[in-house]
Design a protein around this motif. Structure first.
Motif, PDB file in Angstrom:
ATOM      1  N   GLU A   1      -2.614  -0.046  -4.809  1.00 31.51           N
ATOM      2  CA  GLU A   1      -3.300   0.551  -3.655  1.00 31.51           C
ATOM      3  C   GLU A   1      -2.597   1.847  -3.261  1.00 31.51           C
ATOM      4  O   GLU A   1      -1.622   1.837  -2.503  1.00 31.51           O
ATOM      5  CB  GLU A   1      -3.323  -0.436  -2.492  1.00 31.51           C
ATOM      6  N   VAL A   2      -3.074   2.982  -3.773  1.00 30.95           N
ATOM      7  CA  VAL A   2      -2.492   4.291  -3.469  1.00 30.95           C
ATOM      8  C   VAL A   2      -3.548   5.139  -2.759  1.00 30.95           C
ATOM      9  O   VAL A   2      -4.681   5.277  -3.245  1.00 30.95           O
ATOM     10  CB  VAL A   2      -2.015   4.999  -4.752  1.00 30.95           C
ATOM     11  N   TYR A   3      -3.172   5.718  -1.607  1.00 25.13           N
ATOM     12  CA  TYR A   3      -4.128   6.490  -0.809  1.00 25.13           C
ATOM     13  C   TYR A   3      -3.530   7.847  -0.447  1.00 25.13           C
ATOM     14  O   TYR A   3      -2.388   7.919   0.045  1.00 25.13           O
ATOM     15  CB  TYR A   3      -4.500   5.727   0.471  1.00 25.13           C
ATOM     16  N   ALA A   4      -4.286   8.886  -0.696  1.00 23.77           N
ATOM     17  CA  ALA A   4      -3.887  10.229  -0.263  1.00 23.77           C
ATOM     18  C   ALA A   4      -4.234  10.355   1.217  1.00 23.77           C
ATOM     19  O   ALA A   4      -5.389  10.164   1.610  1.00 23.77           O
ATOM     20  CB  ALA A   4      -4.622  11.285  -1.078  1.00 23.77           C
ATOM     21  N   THR A   5      -3.235  10.658   2.036  1.00 20.63           N
ATOM     22  CA  THR A   5      -3.456  10.680   3.484  1.00 20.63           C
ATOM     23  C   THR A   5      -2.855  11.922   4.125  1.00 20.63           C
ATOM     24  O   THR A   5      -1.965  12.572   3.568  1.00 20.63           O
ATOM     25  CB  THR A   5      -2.815   9.441   4.154  1.00 20.63           C
ATOM     26  N   SER A   6      -3.353  12.204   5.304  1.00 21.22           N
ATOM     27  CA  SER A   6      -2.705  13.141   6.209  1.00 21.22           C
ATOM     28  C   SER A   6      -2.633  12.427   7.553  1.00 21.22           C
ATOM     29  O   SER A   6      -3.618  12.360   8.290  1.00 21.22           O
ATOM     30  CB  SER A   6      -3.503  14.440   6.340  1.00 21.22           C
ATOM     31  N   ALA A   7      -1.466  11.847   7.837  1.00 21.79           N
ATOM     32  CA  ALA A   7      -1.322  11.092   9.079  1.00 21.79           C
ATOM     33  C   ALA A   7      -1.562  11.989  10.290  1.00 21.79           C
ATOM     34  O   ALA A   7      -2.098  11.558  11.308  1.00 21.79           O
ATOM     35  CB  ALA A   7       0.072  10.468   9.144  1.00 21.79           C
ATOM     36  N   GLU A   8      -1.192  13.248  10.177  1.00 21.39           N
ATOM     37  CA  GLU A   8      -1.348  14.172  11.299  1.00 21.39           C
ATOM     38  C   GLU A   8      -2.811  14.417  11.619  1.00 21.39           C
ATOM     39  O   GLU A   8      -3.208  14.473  12.792  1.00 21.39           O
ATOM     40  CB  GLU A   8      -0.644  15.487  10.981  1.00 21.39           C
ATOM     41  N   HIS A   9      -3.641  14.564  10.587  1.00 22.99           N
ATOM     42  CA  HIS A   9      -5.053  14.869  10.814  1.00 22.99           C
ATOM     43  C   HIS A   9      -5.968  13.665  10.630  1.00 22.99           C
ATOM     44  O   HIS A   9      -7.178  13.770  10.852  1.00 22.99           O
ATOM     45  CB  HIS A   9      -5.495  15.989   9.854  1.00 22.99           C
ATOM     46  N   GLY A  10      -5.432  12.540  10.200  1.00 21.61           N
ATOM     47  CA  GLY A  10      -6.234  11.336  10.046  1.00 21.61           C
ATOM     48  C   GLY A  10      -6.930  11.216   8.707  1.00 21.61           C
ATOM     49  O   GLY A  10      -7.608  10.221   8.452  1.00 21.61           O
ATOM     50  N   ARG A  11      -6.776  12.194   7.827  1.00 13.83           N
ATOM     51  CA  ARG A  11      -7.472  12.148   6.537  1.00 13.83           C
ATOM     52  C   ARG A  11      -6.942  10.989   5.695  1.00 13.83           C
ATOM     53  O   ARG A  11      -5.754  10.844   5.483  1.00 13.83           O
ATOM     54  CB  ARG A  11      -7.278  13.463   5.774  1.00 13.83           C
TER      55      ARG A  11
ATOM     56  N   ALA B   1      -1.892  11.346  -8.230  1.00 17.32           N
ATOM     57  CA  ALA B   1      -2.015  10.268  -9.228  1.00 17.32           C
ATOM     58  C   ALA B   1      -0.659   9.835  -9.772  1.00 17.32           C
ATOM     59  O   ALA B   1      -0.511   8.696 -10.259  1.00 17.32           O
ATOM     60  CB  ALA B   1      -2.921  10.721 -10.368  1.00 17.32           C
ATOM     61  N   ASP B   2       0.353  10.715  -9.683  1.00 21.89           N
ATOM     62  CA  ASP B   2       1.684  10.356 -10.178  1.00 21.89           C
ATOM     63  C   ASP B   2       2.244   9.123  -9.467  1.00 21.89           C
ATOM     64  O   ASP B   2       3.070   8.388 -10.030  1.00 21.89           O
ATOM     65  CB  ASP B   2       2.662  11.521  -9.980  1.00 21.89           C
ATOM     66  N   PHE B   3       1.809   8.892  -8.243  1.00 17.67           N
ATOM     67  CA  PHE B   3       2.386   7.802  -7.459  1.00 17.67           C
ATOM     68  C   PHE B   3       1.931   6.422  -7.931  1.00 17.67           C
ATOM     69  O   PHE B   3       2.474   5.416  -7.480  1.00 17.67           O
ATOM     70  CB  PHE B   3       2.071   8.006  -5.973  1.00 17.67           C
TER      71      PHE B   3
ATOM     72  N   PHE C   1       0.858  -1.187   0.000  1.00 15.44           N
ATOM     73  CA  PHE C   1       0.000   0.000   0.000  1.00 15.44           C
ATOM     74  C   PHE C   1       0.894   1.237   0.000  1.00 15.44           C
ATOM     75  O   PHE C   1       1.942   1.252   0.644  1.00 15.44           O
ATOM     76  CB  PHE C   1      -0.916   0.007   1.236  1.00 15.44           C
ATOM     77  N   VAL C   2       0.466   2.248  -0.719  1.00 10.47           N
ATOM     78  CA  VAL C   2       1.198   3.517  -0.748  1.00 10.47           C
ATOM     79  C   VAL C   2       0.359   4.568  -0.024  1.00 10.47           C
ATOM     80  O   VAL C   2      -0.805   4.799  -0.387  1.00 10.47           O
ATOM     81  CB  VAL C   2       1.493   3.977  -2.184  1.00 10.47           C
TER      82      VAL C   2
ATOM     83  N   LEU D   1      -7.226   3.694   3.984  1.00 10.38           N
ATOM     84  CA  LEU D   1      -5.992   2.912   3.891  1.00 10.38           C
ATOM     85  C   LEU D   1      -6.071   1.672   4.778  1.00 10.38           C
ATOM     86  O   LEU D   1      -5.800   0.551   4.328  1.00 10.38           O
ATOM     87  CB  LEU D   1      -4.803   3.786   4.305  1.00 10.38           C
ATOM     88  N   MET D   2      -6.458   1.847   6.039  1.00  9.73           N
ATOM     89  CA  MET D   2      -6.464   0.724   6.976  1.00  9.73           C
ATOM     90  C   MET D   2      -7.585  -0.265   6.679  1.00  9.73           C
ATOM     91  O   MET D   2      -7.438  -1.467   6.937  1.00  9.73           O
ATOM     92  CB  MET D   2      -6.560   1.238   8.408  1.00  9.73           C
ATOM     93  N   ASP D   3      -8.708   0.212   6.151  1.00 11.52           N
ATOM     94  CA  ASP D   3      -9.754  -0.728   5.713  1.00 11.52           C
ATOM     95  C   ASP D   3      -9.192  -1.687   4.671  1.00 11.52           C
ATOM     96  O   ASP D   3      -9.451  -2.900   4.702  1.00 11.52           O
ATOM     97  CB  ASP D   3     -10.939   0.041   5.126  1.00 11.52           C
ATOM     98  N   ALA D   4      -8.394  -1.147   3.732  1.00 10.23           N
ATOM     99  CA  ALA D   4      -7.802  -1.977   2.682  1.00 10.23           C
ATOM    100  C   ALA D   4      -6.758  -2.927   3.261  1.00 10.23           C
ATOM    101  O   ALA D   4      -6.664  -4.090   2.845  1.00 10.23           O
ATOM    102  CB  ALA D   4      -7.187  -1.088   1.608  1.00 10.23           C
ATOM    103  N   VAL D   5      -5.974  -2.449   4.227  1.00  8.39           N
ATOM    104  CA  VAL D   5      -4.956  -3.301   4.845  1.00  8.39           C
ATOM    105  C   VAL D   5      -5.606  -4.485   5.546  1.00  8.39           C
ATOM    106  O   VAL D   5      -5.194  -5.646   5.379  1.00  8.39           O
ATOM    107  CB  VAL D   5      -4.092  -2.483   5.835  1.00  8.39           C
ATOM    108  N   VAL D   6      -6.632  -4.215   6.333  1.00  5.33           N
ATOM    109  CA  VAL D   6      -7.302  -5.287   7.071  1.00  5.33           C
ATOM    110  C   VAL D   6      -7.945  -6.286   6.108  1.00  5.33           C
ATOM    111  O   VAL D   6      -7.901  -7.506   6.332  1.00  5.33           O
ATOM    112  CB  VAL D   6      -8.356  -4.704   8.041  1.00  5.33           C
TER     113      VAL D   6
END
Length: 485
Positions: free
Chosen positions: A173-183, A164-166, A146-147, A188-193
Motif C-alpha cells: 500500500e503505497v500512496y503519493a501524498t501531500s499532507a499540506e494540501h491534502g492530495r 514507484a521506487d518506494f 501503509f506508505v 490513503l485513509m480510505d485504505a486504512v479504514v
C-alpha cells in the motif's frame, strides 16, 4: 474503543502535518491557556464517519535518542552534511546512528500499540536506508501497513520524483501524498479504514458507550509521584499497586475491581504523565501512551495534584485532555497532611485552582491524604455522583425550556448583520452528555457563546461534568445568504 493509527517516519518528512490534517477541525476545548489544548502528538479523528485515534510517534521518541537527528540526514553526502571535512563525516555518521535508533523506537511503539501503521517518507529526498530498515521491522509485525510518500503536490511531480521506487520497501500500500494540501490523503485513509473493520461508525461508537449504571471505570491520572498508587491501595484496602517515592514506578495501567455502595468500580492505576521533554527512557514513552488509552476507556478521571504546586502547566494538560475526551473529572489534591488541614487553607487552594484550571471550573475538588486515609472515600462518592450525571437522560421539553431561556437572556451575536436562531434541543448521547441543538447558522456560533450555552446548561441541570453541544443545521437553511433578514 477507537483503533489507533500510528504515524512513523524520519524528522521533517511531514508526520505532524499529516497528523494535524487527520485530527483537525474545531476541538471541544478552546482556551488561551498554556497546556490546556490537546497534546498535539495524540488525538481523535474520523474518516468517512469512522472513529479513529492517531499518534504522531515522533512525540514519544526519547530525547536522548532523537536530539542529535537534525543536523545531518541519511542519504546526503557526508562531506556536505555538517560542514565538510573529516569532522563533518564523523558527525554525519553519528547523526545517522541516532536517526536509526530514533526510527526503531518509533516503529517499536507503533508495533506495540497500533492497529495500523503509516510510514511517512519524503519523496524529494527519495528512498533512504533508514526507511528500508524500519519497513523491515514493521513488516514483521503483521499489522496493516501503509506508505505515505509525502510532498508530492501534482501528478507531474509524482512522475518526476519516482514514487514507484518506494514499492521496494515491500509494503504493497503505497500512496503519493501531500499532507499540506491534502492530495492523496483521501485514498490513503480510505485504505486504512478498509483495513480496520473494528473502526466503528461514530453513531455506533456512541451507542457502544451506553453505560452500565452499576459499573464505573475510574482512571487515576497525574504527574509522577503524586500518590496515585498509594490512593488506590487505600481504596482497595490492600497493597495491590507498587507505591514508591521514586517517580515512574508504575509503567503499565493496571485494573482492579472494587465493590462500593452497590457499585462495581474498575480502578486503573497509570504511569505518571510527564512533560514530553522529560521522557528520558523508551519504557516511559510506552507508559504515557497507555495512560492516554486508559483515559479513553474510563468513565471518570481522578487527576491527582500536588498541594505544594497544584494546577501547574502539566496538570492543565492532563485535565484538558480528560475534558476533551468528555470524561467526568475529579481534582484530587493529595498529600493534604503536608498542609495545615483547615477550611481557610482549603479555600485558598480551591480559589487558586479555579484560576489556574478555569477551563474546568465545573470539576469538583477534594482534599485527601492517601497515606493517612483522609477523605479518600470521597473520591468514590464523587465518582458515583458524576457518573450518575454523565449517564442521565434529560427530558426534551426541559432542554427546550433551557434553550429558550438562553436566547431570551442573552441572544447570540449577529453574523454579518443577520440573527443566529436556535430552534430545538435534544439529548443524543451520554458519557459525555451530548446535546444536539438545531440552528439556522451553526458556523456563526462563536466559541465564547458556545461556552456560555454549556455553562447555562450545567447551571440549569446542576452538572459538574463536561458537556458536548452539537450544533446542527436546520433543514432547508443550508444557504444563509438566501435567507431573509
Amino acid at each position: 474503543m477507537r483503533p489507533l493509527v500510528a504515524i512513523v517516519g524520519r524528522p521533517n518528512v511531514g508526520k505532524s502535518t499529516l497528523f494535524n490534517k487527520l485530527v483537525g477541525g474545531p476541538r471541544a476545548l478552546v482556551e488561551d491557556v498554556p497546556g490546556v489544548t490537546r497534546d498535539r502528538h495524540y488525538g481523535d479523528g474520523d474518516w468517512n464517519s469512522r472513529a479513529l485515534s492517531f499518534v504522531d510517534t515522533g512525540g514519544f521518541v526519547p530525547e536522548g535518542v532523537a536530539g542529535a537527528v537534525e543536523p545531518g540526514r541519511t542519504g546526503q553526502d557526508p562531506q556536505r552534511a555538517v560542514g565538510g571535512g573529516p569532522h563533518g563525516r564523523i558527525a554525519s555518521i553519528m547523526d545517522d546512528k541516532a536517526l536509526l535508533a530514533s526510527m526503531r523506537a518509533q516503529a517499536q511503539l507503533a508495533v506495540e500499540e497500533a492497529a495500523a501503521i503509516i510510514l511517512v517518507c519524503d519523496a524529494i529526498e527519495g528512498l533512504v536506508p533508514s526507511d528500508e530498515e524500519v519497513a523491515r521491522l514493521l513488516l514483521r509485525s503483521g499489522k496493516p501497513l501503509f506508505v505515505a510518500v509525502n510532498k508530492v503536490d501534482s501528478e507531474r511531480r509524482e512522475r518526476e520524483l519516482g514514487v514507484a521506487d518506494f514499492y521496494r520497501l515491500g509494503i504493497r500500500e503505497v500512496y503519493a501524498t501531500s499532507a499540506e494540501h491534502g492530495r492523496g490523503v483521501g485514498d490513503l485513509m480510505d485504505a486504512v479504514v478498509e483495513a480496520l473493520p473494528q473502526a466503528r461508525l461514530l453513531s455506533e461508537e456512541d451507542a457502544e458507550q451506553t453505560p452500565d449504571e452499576t459499573r464505573i471505570r475510574l482512571a487515576v491520572l497525574g504527574r509522577p509521584n503524586t500518590g496515585k498508587s498509594t490512593l488506590l491501595n487505600r481504596l482497595l484496602g490492600q497493597e495491590r499497586f507498587i507505591a514508591s517515592p521514586v517517580p515512574g514506578t508504575t509503567h503499565d495501567p493496571v485494573d482492579e475491581e472494587l465493590e462500593y455502595k452497590d457499585r462495581t468500580f474498575v480502578l486503573t492505576d497509570t504511569a505518571g504523565i510527564r512533560r514530553r521533554k522529560s521522557i528520558a527512557a523508551k519504557i516511559e514513552a510506552f507508559s504515557v501512551l497507555r495512560a492516554f488509552k486508559a483515559l479513553e476507556r474510563s468513565d471518570v478521571a481522578a487527576v491527582l495534584l500536588d498541594p505544594t504546586e497544584p494546577g501547574v502547566e502539566q496538570d492543565a494538560r492532563i485535565v484538558g485532555l480528560a475534558a476533551e475526551k468528555g470524561r467526568a473529572i475529579i481534582l484530587v489534591v493529595n498529600k493534604w497532611d503536608l498542609v495545615e488541614d483547615d477550611e481557610a487553607a482549603a479555600r485558598k487552594a480551591r480559589e487558586e485552582l479555579r484560576i489556574r484550571l478555569g477551563f474546568a471550573e465545573w470539576a469538583p475538588i477534594v482534599f485527601v491524604s492517601a497515606l493517612q486515609g483522609l477523605r479518600t472515600n470521597k473520591v468514590l462518592d464523587l465518582s458515583i455522583r458524576l457518573h450518575r450525571q454523565a449517564t442521565t437522560r434529560i427530558p426534551t421539553p426541559k432542554l427546550n425550556e433551557w434553550l429558550q431561556d438562553v436566547q431570551n437572556s442573552h441572544p447570540a451575536p449577529l453574523w454579518r448583520g443577520l440573527p443566529v436562531k436556535f430552534f430545538f434541543a435534544a439529548q443524543v448521547g451520554t458519557l459525555p452528555l451530548s446535546i444536539a441543538v438545531t440552528c439556522n447558522r451553526p458556523a456563526a456560533v462563536v466559541d465564547s457563546y458556545r461556552r456560555y450555552m454549556e455553562n447555562k446548561l450545567r447551571e440549569r441541570f446542576e452538572l459538574e461534568i463536561p458537556v458536548r453541544l452539537l450544533l446542527r443545521q436546520k433543514t432547508g437553511d443550508r444557504h444563509p445568504r438566501r435567507q431573509k433578514r
